[in-house]
Scaffold this motif. Structure first.
Motif, PDB file in Angstrom:
ATOM      1  N   LEU A   1       0.829  -1.201   0.000  1.00 13.61           N
ATOM      2  CA  LEU A   1       0.000   0.000   0.000  1.00 13.61           C
ATOM      3  C   LEU A   1       0.861   1.249   0.000  1.00 13.61           C
ATOM      4  CD1 LEU A   1      -2.748  -1.183   2.485  1.00 13.61           C
ATOM      5  CD2 LEU A   1      -2.964  -0.915   0.007  1.00 13.61           C
ATOM      6  N   TRP A   2       1.870   1.287   0.853  1.00 11.21           N
ATOM      7  CA  TRP A   2       2.770   2.446   0.892  1.00 11.21           C
ATOM      8  C   TRP A   2       3.448   2.667  -0.456  1.00 11.21           C
ATOM      9  CZ3 TRP A   2       5.429   0.698   6.034  1.00 11.21           C
ATOM     10  CH2 TRP A   2       4.561   0.950   7.100  1.00 11.21           C
ATOM     11  N   GLY A   3       3.808   1.567  -1.120  1.00 10.11           N
ATOM     12  CA  GLY A   3       4.423   1.680  -2.445  1.00 10.11           C
ATOM     13  C   GLY A   3       3.492   2.313  -3.460  1.00 10.11           C
ATOM     14  N   ARG A   4       2.203   2.221  -3.219  1.00 10.14           N
ATOM     15  CA  ARG A   4       1.197   2.839  -4.081  1.00 10.14           C
ATOM     16  C   ARG A   4       0.763   4.203  -3.541  1.00 10.14           C
ATOM     17  NH1 ARG A   4      -1.935  -1.330  -7.159  1.00 10.14           N
ATOM     18  NH2 ARG A   4      -0.798  -3.267  -6.894  1.00 10.14           N
ATOM     19  N   ARG A   5       1.489   4.693  -2.526  1.00  7.23           N
ATOM     20  CA  ARG A   5       1.251   5.992  -1.893  1.00  7.23           C
ATOM     21  C   ARG A   5      -0.111   6.032  -1.185  1.00  7.23           C
ATOM     22  NH1 ARG A   5       4.899   8.919  -1.354  1.00  7.23           N
ATOM     23  NH2 ARG A   5       3.769  10.852  -1.258  1.00  7.23           N
ATOM     24  N   ILE A   6      -0.506   4.894  -0.620  1.00  8.04           N
ATOM     25  CA  ILE A   6      -1.743   4.791   0.148  1.00  8.04           C
ATOM     26  C   ILE A   6      -1.368   4.681   1.620  1.00  8.04           C
ATOM     27  CG2 ILE A   6      -3.787   3.385   0.612  1.00  8.04           C
ATOM     28  CD1 ILE A   6      -3.583   2.423  -2.330  1.00  8.04           C
ATOM     29  N   LEU A   7      -1.919   5.554   2.429  1.00  7.42           N
ATOM     30  CA  LEU A   7      -1.662   5.498   3.868  1.00  7.42           C
ATOM     31  C   LEU A   7      -2.237   4.213   4.442  1.00  7.42           C
ATOM     32  CD1 LEU A   7      -2.580   9.164   4.817  1.00  7.42           C
ATOM     33  CD2 LEU A   7      -0.300   8.155   4.857  1.00  7.42           C
ATOM     34  N   ALA A   8      -1.517   3.609   5.371  1.00  4.26           N
ATOM     35  CA  ALA A   8      -1.983   2.376   6.005  1.00  4.26           C
ATOM     36  C   ALA A   8      -1.384   2.267   7.401  1.00  4.26           C
ATOM     37  CB  ALA A   8      -1.573   1.168   5.172  1.00  4.26           C
ATOM     38  N   VAL A   9      -2.210   1.889   8.356  1.00  8.91           N
ATOM     39  CA  VAL A   9      -1.751   1.597   9.708  1.00  8.91           C
ATOM     40  C   VAL A   9      -2.306   0.219  10.080  1.00  8.91           C
ATOM     41  CG1 VAL A   9      -1.625   4.003  10.462  1.00  8.91           C
ATOM     42  CG2 VAL A   9      -3.712   2.700  10.859  1.00  8.91           C
ATOM     43  N   ALA A  10      -1.677  -0.386  11.063  1.00 13.27           N
ATOM     44  CA  ALA A  10      -2.151  -1.682  11.551  1.00 13.27           C
ATOM     45  C   ALA A  10      -2.551  -1.545  13.011  1.00 13.27           C
ATOM     46  CB  ALA A  10      -1.060  -2.729  11.396  1.00 13.27           C
ATOM     47  N   ALA A  11      -3.670  -2.114  13.356  1.00  8.53           N
ATOM     48  CA  ALA A  11      -4.103  -2.184  14.751  1.00  8.53           C
ATOM     49  C   ALA A  11      -4.096  -3.663  15.119  1.00  8.53           C
ATOM     50  CB  ALA A  11      -5.491  -1.587  14.903  1.00  8.53           C
ATOM     51  N   CYS A  12      -3.026  -4.063  15.804  1.00  9.88           N
ATOM     52  CA  CYS A  12      -2.860  -5.477  16.126  1.00  9.88           C
ATOM     53  C   CYS A  12      -1.967  -5.623  17.354  1.00  9.88           C
ATOM     54  CB  CYS A  12      -2.260  -6.228  14.943  1.00  9.88           C
ATOM     55  SG  CYS A  12      -0.709  -5.526  14.331  1.00  9.88           S
ATOM     56  N   ASP A  13      -1.847  -6.836  17.815  1.00 10.58           N
ATOM     57  CA  ASP A  13      -1.030  -7.102  18.994  1.00 10.58           C
ATOM     58  C   ASP A  13       0.464  -7.056  18.711  1.00 10.58           C
ATOM     59  OD1 ASP A  13      -3.300  -7.444  20.522  1.00 10.58           O
ATOM     60  OD2 ASP A  13      -3.350  -9.612  20.222  1.00 10.58           O
ATOM     61  N   PHE A  14       0.846  -6.969  17.448  1.00  5.47           N
ATOM     62  CA  PHE A  14       2.262  -7.010  17.099  1.00  5.47           C
ATOM     63  C   PHE A  14       2.722  -5.762  16.340  1.00  5.47           C
ATOM     64  CE2 PHE A  14      -0.266  -9.570  14.175  1.00  5.47           C
ATOM     65  CZ  PHE A  14       0.006  -8.975  12.947  1.00  5.47           C
ATOM     66  N   GLU A  15       2.061  -4.644  16.604  1.00  2.00           N
ATOM     67  CA  GLU A  15       2.423  -3.392  15.931  1.00  2.00           C
ATOM     68  C   GLU A  15       3.900  -3.050  16.093  1.00  2.00           C
ATOM     69  OE1 GLU A  15      -0.220  -0.172  17.059  1.00  2.00           O
ATOM     70  OE2 GLU A  15      -1.871  -1.595  17.146  1.00  2.00           O
ATOM     71  N   ASP A  16       4.466  -3.368  17.262  1.00  4.69           N
ATOM     72  CA  ASP A  16       5.867  -3.043  17.521  1.00  4.69           C
ATOM     73  C   ASP A  16       6.824  -3.853  16.654  1.00  4.69           C
ATOM     74  OD1 ASP A  16       5.016  -5.308  18.954  1.00  4.69           O
ATOM     75  OD2 ASP A  16       6.648  -5.096  20.400  1.00  4.69           O
ATOM     76  N   GLU A  17       6.350  -4.895  15.984  1.00  3.45           N
ATOM     77  CA  GLU A  17       7.185  -5.694  15.100  1.00  3.45           C
ATOM     78  C   GLU A  17       7.106  -5.219  13.647  1.00  3.45           C
ATOM     79  OE1 GLU A  17       7.060  -9.994  15.686  1.00  3.45           O
ATOM     80  OE2 GLU A  17       5.797  -9.621  17.442  1.00  3.45           O
ATOM     81  N   LEU A  18       6.297  -4.198  13.399  1.00  2.00           N
ATOM     82  CA  LEU A  18       6.104  -3.689  12.047  1.00  2.00           C
ATOM     83  C   LEU A  18       6.890  -2.401  11.845  1.00  2.00           C
ATOM     84  CD1 LEU A  18       2.262  -4.246  11.882  1.00  2.00           C
ATOM     85  CD2 LEU A  18       4.024  -5.640  10.788  1.00  2.00           C
ATOM     86  N   PRO A  19       7.346  -2.149  10.619  1.00  2.00           N
ATOM     87  CA  PRO A  19       8.100  -0.925  10.358  1.00  2.00           C
ATOM     88  C   PRO A  19       7.217   0.316  10.402  1.00  2.00           C
ATOM     89  CG  PRO A  19       7.692  -2.081   8.305  1.00  2.00           C
ATOM     90  CD  PRO A  19       7.185  -2.969   9.420  1.00  2.00           C
ATOM     91  N   ASP A  20       7.833   1.450  10.665  1.00  2.10           N
ATOM     92  CA  ASP A  20       7.136   2.731  10.601  1.00  2.10           C
ATOM     93  C   ASP A  20       6.890   3.079   9.149  1.00  2.10           C
ATOM     94  OD1 ASP A  20       7.158   3.094  13.355  1.00  2.10           O
ATOM     95  OD2 ASP A  20       9.105   4.085  13.319  1.00  2.10           O
ATOM     96  N   PRO A  21       5.854   3.877   8.874  1.00  3.88           N
ATOM     97  CA  PRO A  21       5.596   4.277   7.481  1.00  3.88           C
ATOM     98  C   PRO A  21       6.709   5.179   6.978  1.00  3.88           C
ATOM     99  CG  PRO A  21       4.169   5.474   8.975  1.00  3.88           C
ATOM    100  CD  PRO A  21       4.896   4.458   9.800  1.00  3.88           C
ATOM    101  N   PRO A  22       6.894   5.218   5.662  1.00  4.06           N
ATOM    102  CA  PRO A  22       7.870   6.144   5.094  1.00  4.06           C
ATOM    103  C   PRO A  22       7.519   7.578   5.496  1.00  4.06           C
ATOM    104  CG  PRO A  22       6.962   4.684   3.404  1.00  4.06           C
ATOM    105  CD  PRO A  22       6.174   4.460   4.642  1.00  4.06           C
ATOM    106  N   THR A  23       8.507   8.377   5.760  1.00  3.72           N
ATOM    107  CA  THR A  23       8.261   9.756   6.201  1.00  3.72           C
ATOM    108  C   THR A  23       7.514  10.551   5.135  1.00  3.72           C
ATOM    109  OG1 THR A  23      10.458  10.402   5.432  1.00  3.72           O
ATOM    110  CG2 THR A  23      10.214   9.834   7.776  1.00  3.72           C
TER     111      THR A  23
END
Length: 94
Positions: free
Chosen positions: A67-89
């Motif tokens: 999604l980010w590669g397509r310039r679409i904002l995306a966040v995750a709401a899950c128990d493992f958010e800390d294991e996921l990368p931050d979005p591109p600045t």
């Protein structure tokens, strides 16, 4: 709104996840709500029975990066958010 290829991407089943795209019924929510809660589309991701936890994390990471590669904002709401990368600045909004 989205190209056919993005719809196909949203609807496909990944090896560790079932992914379904839906309209966000809360997009007209109250002012002061976190911005992502007002986005028009939500992806519901559910782990496939027997999927290894790390495979689920990897699948969610791949979805967000696609999604980010397509310039679409995306966040995750899950128990493992800390294991996921931050979005591109370049996609971060205030």
């Amino acid at each position: 709104m989205y190209s056919e290829s993005i719809r196909e991407f949203f609807d496909r089943n990944l090896p560790a996840l079932t992914v379904v795209a839906a309209h966000n019924d809360y997009e007209d929510g109250p002012r002061g709500t976190a911005a992502f809660l007002l986005w028009p589309t939500v992806l519901e991701c559910e782990a496939v029975e027997g999927a290894a936890p790390q495979d689920v994390v990897t699948a969610v990471r791949e979805i967000r990066q696609e999604l980010w590669g397509r310039r679409i904002l995306a966040v995750a709401a899950c128990d493992f958010e800390d294991e996921l990368p931050d979005p591109p600045t370049t996609l971060v909004t205030v």
